[in-house]
Design an enzyme around this catalytic site. Structure first.
Site: not given
Ligand code: 5GP
Length: 376
Positions: A170, A230, A316-317
């Site tokens: 992260d 991004e 992705d999600d």
């Protein structure tokens, strides 16, 4: 069955905590609400809101993480996520997740990953291949391989999904924390961990913070994928491309120079159409770098599909963005005017970019050969 669901597919960019079923999230929120740990109506409102810009998405992840912070829940969501991907004929899944610490639950990064592995083993309706290339010098690895093969040769006739794991760093983490994740990944290689992902809020953290851990991972033979571009940060995009990752995710905010560099390096891109539109990193599909449709006679620099750049469609999600791999293929086909036969080839090409080794690639080729005959 819907053609897009029937087609075998390869998913290479799926975050565990982003792929949870809405129904499970609501159940977990209700339970914590009943125990007075969250205010359920507020949480429900956030879960059911579907249009979120990028910064709001990360607030949503913080909320999801509050709901999924014990080992049992991590095991449960892993099991469900695999079942859901398998149900739509994903034949190979690279699932990524950020190993987490939670002192109050007695959780450390290793025990978090053990809970994930427990989730893989808990799937009973389909055969889950978590490891088919053993290191026979390692007793644990050889034992798992034997058990897996026994299952395969049982002739249960069960549907099969290959699952490999990527450990995510992260961007909020320190160099030491990133290194801890890489060392954990190395220690879990015999359990199906094949690589490292760098993700998290792209406006937080510096590339140089993660570089030592990523370099170490690469030296040790782990494959790396990076969330790249991004947000418009040209210096970071160039540094990431210079690192020569095995794949990158998104590539939304590239300029001419970055496209030229990416294409000359032929780094495969994990494309997440719905995610990019929902998070507003791309304003509309007409100008998406998958394949711009503004002028079909003119292949623009950013057009990846028509220029033959290696790409793979991903979710992705799937939970957070209410999508599915089949949905992404169907969306790309209708948005960019690509026929089913070509979409099948696109799905098949993804086998070339998986992080598992040649044995798995060959087995997946056979799956696609068979499907090519039956789907005609
Ligand atoms: P987890 O690693 O907890 O299983 O999955 C959720 C995490 O994945 C988020 O907290 C975030 O770090 C990362 N993630 C999920 N989706 C995205 C995305 O679209 N962009 C980036 N940069 N990170 C993401």
């Amino acid at each position: 069955m819907d053609w897009w669901v029937s087609m075998p597919k390869v998913e290479l960019h799926a975050h565990l905590n982003g792929s949870i079923r809405d129904s499970t999230l609501m159940e977990l929120a209700r339970e914590l609400g009943n125990r007075g740990l969250v205010h359920f109506p507020d949480v429900e409102r956030v879960i059911l809101k579907h249009d979120r810009a990028l910064t709001e998405v990360f607030k949503m992840f913080d909320l999801i993480h509050i709901l999924t912070t014990d080992h049992e829940t991590v095991t449960r969501i892993t099991k469900e996520v695999i079942e859901d991907f398998a149900a739509e004929n994903v034949v190979y899944l690279e699932l990524r997740t950020t190993p987490k610490k939670n002192v109050s639950k007695g959780m450390n990064k290793k025990s978090y990953m053990e809970a994930v592995l427990e989730g893989l083993r808990a799937v009973s309706t389909i055969e889950v291949d978590i490891f088919s290339e053993p290191n026979f010098d390692c007793p644990a690895s050889a034992a798992i391989y034997a058990r897996n093969n026994e299952c395969a040769s049982n002739g249960t006739g069960k549907k099969k999904i290959y699952v490999r794991l990527l450990l995510s760093i992260d961007r909020r983490e320190t160099t030491e924390a990133a290194m801890e994740t890489v060392k954990l990944a190395l220690a879990m290689r015999h359990l199906g961990v094949v690589g490292i992902d760098l993700s998290g809020n792209p406006i937080i953290g510096e590339w140089l913070t993660f570089l030592p851990a990523l370099e170490f991972a690469k030296e040790q033979g782990l494959l790396i994928t990076l969330h790249c571009g991004e947000v418009p940060n040209q210096v970071e995009i160039h540094a990431m491309l210079d690192f020569l990752p095995a794949r990158i995710g998104h590539a939304c905010c590239f300029g001419e120079e970055e496209w030229a560099k990416l294409k000359s390096l032929k780094i495969p891109v994990e494309i997440c159409l719905t995610s990019n539109i929902r998070t507003e990193t791309i304003s509309s599909l007409d100008i998406h770098h998958f394949g711009e449709v503004s002028d079909p006679l003119w292949i623009v620099l950013s057009d990846l599909y028509n220029s033959g750049h290696p790409i793979v469609l991903c979710t992705d999600d799937s939970g957070v963005f209410s999508t599915s791999v089949s949905g992404e293929y169907s969306l790309a086909s209708s948005s960019f005017g690509i026929q089913k036969r070509e979409m099948f080839q696109l799905a098949r090409n993804a086998v070339n970019f998986i992080f598992a080794g040649n044995k798995v690639k060959q087995e997946l080729e056979q799956v696609f050969d068979l499907a090519a005959k039956t789907l005609e």
